[in-house]
Design a protein around this motif. Structure first.
Motif, PDB file in Angstrom:
ATOM      1  N   TYR A 102      -8.904  25.226 -14.541  1.00  0.00           N
ATOM      2  CA  TYR A 102      -8.114  26.071 -13.642  1.00  0.00           C
ATOM      3  C   TYR A 102      -9.014  26.981 -12.801  1.00  0.00           C
ATOM      4  CZ  TYR A 102      -4.285  24.325 -16.438  1.00  0.00           C
ATOM      5  OH  TYR A 102      -3.391  23.488 -17.079  1.00  0.00           O
ATOM      6  N   SER A 103     -10.151  27.383 -13.360  1.00  0.00           N
ATOM      7  CA  SER A 103     -11.130  28.162 -12.600  1.00  0.00           C
ATOM      8  C   SER A 103     -12.248  27.288 -12.049  1.00  0.00           C
ATOM      9  CB  SER A 103     -11.743  29.256 -13.490  1.00  0.00           C
ATOM     10  OG  SER A 103     -10.765  30.145 -13.963  1.00  0.00           O
ATOM     11  N   ASP A 104     -12.280  26.011 -12.470  1.00  0.00           N
ATOM     12  CA  ASP A 104     -13.322  25.069 -12.079  1.00  0.00           C
ATOM     13  C   ASP A 104     -14.700  25.595 -12.465  1.00  0.00           C
ATOM     14  OD1 ASP A 104     -13.899  22.550 -11.103  1.00  0.00           O
ATOM     15  OD2 ASP A 104     -14.302  23.259  -9.063  1.00  0.00           O
ATOM     16  N   VAL A 105     -14.779  26.071 -13.704  1.00  0.00           N
ATOM     17  CA  VAL A 105     -16.011  26.662 -14.234  1.00  0.00           C
ATOM     18  C   VAL A 105     -16.391  25.947 -15.526  1.00  0.00           C
ATOM     19  CG1 VAL A 105     -16.982  28.731 -15.327  1.00  0.00           C
ATOM     20  CG2 VAL A 105     -15.723  28.926 -13.182  1.00  0.00           C
ATOM     21  N   VAL A 106     -17.677  25.640 -15.663  1.00  0.00           N
ATOM     22  CA  VAL A 106     -18.219  25.042 -16.879  1.00  0.00           C
ATOM     23  C   VAL A 106     -19.000  26.120 -17.633  1.00  0.00           C
ATOM     24  CG1 VAL A 106     -19.786  23.306 -17.824  1.00  0.00           C
ATOM     25  CG2 VAL A 106     -18.339  22.748 -15.841  1.00  0.00           C
ATOM     26  N   TYR A 107     -18.774  26.193 -18.939  1.00  0.00           N
ATOM     27  CA  TYR A 107     -19.466  27.171 -19.783  1.00  0.00           C
ATOM     28  C   TYR A 107     -20.749  26.551 -20.325  1.00  0.00           C
ATOM     29  CZ  TYR A 107     -15.651  30.427 -19.361  1.00  0.00           C
ATOM     30  OH  TYR A 107     -14.731  31.314 -18.852  1.00  0.00           O
ATOM     31  N   VAL A 108     -21.819  27.360 -20.320  1.00  0.00           N
ATOM     32  CA  VAL A 108     -23.177  26.866 -20.537  1.00  0.00           C
ATOM     33  C   VAL A 108     -23.863  27.637 -21.653  1.00  0.00           C
ATOM     34  CG1 VAL A 108     -25.466  26.640 -19.460  1.00  0.00           C
ATOM     35  CG2 VAL A 108     -23.389  26.217 -18.101  1.00  0.00           C
ATOM     36  N   LEU A 109     -24.618  26.918 -22.480  1.00  0.00           N
ATOM     37  CA  LEU A 109     -25.618  27.521 -23.356  1.00  0.00           C
ATOM     38  C   LEU A 109     -26.976  27.109 -22.805  1.00  0.00           C
ATOM     39  CD1 LEU A 109     -24.010  26.933 -26.861  1.00  0.00           C
ATOM     40  CD2 LEU A 109     -24.398  29.139 -25.752  1.00  0.00           C
ATOM     41  N   ASP A 110     -27.677  28.065 -22.217  1.00  0.00           N
ATOM     42  CA  ASP A 110     -28.972  27.810 -21.588  1.00  0.00           C
ATOM     43  C   ASP A 110     -30.072  28.188 -22.583  1.00  0.00           C
ATOM     44  OD1 ASP A 110     -31.304  27.760 -20.122  1.00  0.00           O
ATOM     45  OD2 ASP A 110     -30.525  28.910 -18.439  1.00  0.00           O
TER      46      ASP A 110
END
Length: 270
Positions: free
Chosen positions: A234-242
């Motif tokens: 819905y936000s077109d966001v991917v959550y990342v562990l960098d």
């Protein structure tokens, strides 16, 4: 799920990699919960927006029957409280870190430059400037996956050792793509490779973890591996562990950033 670790823990590593660090309890390995800034923002009654739509969709996947209207009203609060009660959490109807972890799953988080192993050599040329901290991003992502799903004692020391001994550590260009299918075989995981961001987003929605090989841009000047662990459609966001940074702007990425900068995706499922 776990295979015999003897191949990852030889008595005498040819590259001098030490055994896994010891935790305060004396057990091999260090289990690190996902930092709060990697999680979505706290939501409560009165909140509105795309993140609430995502929350409502996730709750519907757990048996609720909410309208995904983006408005956190009494019905959404009741559904959240029910989820919390079932999970043994404080049933206050507020979606904070523990509730998000319950909805999305909690992924172990490692940093390649952690003082426990950041200065450990990761090299096939004998160049001790090549360390886990400087170039171990790929095996560090793999360690997060293995520690989450297979064995909580796994650390980047073990996965870097496997990369070196398997011939996947290049002389001057980090970790080869071929490391990831070998890692999957070692841990009896399913692995797919592709260049499509849409495929990666779909996989994330169904519980996969995805390693992304990044080109120059937000995450690197040259090349870098990061772990994608959730997607908010819905936000077109991917959550990342960098594994290379704790900066807030590198805990999530708009899809357009990944579309422009990601070169390859490696999808893992159990």
């Amino acid at each position: 799920m776990q295979k015999n670790l003897s191949a990852l823990r030889p008595a005498d590593s040819p590259m001098g990699l030490p055994d896994a660090p010891q935790s305060e309890e004396g057990q091999g390995g260090v289990h690190v919960d996902m930092p709060r800034n990697n999680l979505p923002a706290t939501l409560k009654e009165g909140s509105r927006g795309p993140s609430v739509k995502w929350l409502q969709s996730l709750l519907n996947g757990r048996g609720a029957a909410l309208s995904t209207d983006g408005a956190f009203g009494p019905a959404t609060k009741t559904a959240v409280a029910s989820l919390q009660e079932t999970a043994g959490l404080r049933s206050d109807g507020i979606v904070g870190p523990e509730s998000w972890r319950e909805l999305l799953g909690d992924v172990v988080s490692f940093k390649q430059n952690d003082p426990l192993w950041g200065d450990v050599p990761y090299t096939v040329s004998g160049d001790n400037r090549q360390t886990i901290g400087s170039s171990g991003c790929g095996p560090t992502c793999a360690a997060m996956i293995a520690a989450t799903w297979c064995d909580p004692s796994v650390t980047p020391v073990l996965t870097c050792r496997a990369a070196v001994e398997g011939g996947y550590r290049t002389r001057n260009n980090g970790t080869a793509f071929a490391y990831f299918p070998a890692f999957a075989r070692q841990w009896q995981l399913k692995e797919r490779e592709y260049a499509s961001l849409r495929d990666a987003q779909s996989a994330l929605r169904y519980g996969a973890l995805v390693v992304a090989s990044m080109g120059p841009g937000l995450f690197t000047q040259n090349g870098h591996y990061i772990l994608l662990w959730a997607f908010d459609p819905y936000s077109d966001v991917v959550y990342v562990l960098d594994p290379g940074s704790s900066r807030a702007e590198r805990t999530r990425a708009a899809s357009r950033v990944l579309k422009n900068e990601a070169k390859r995706f490696f999808e893992f499922t159990m």
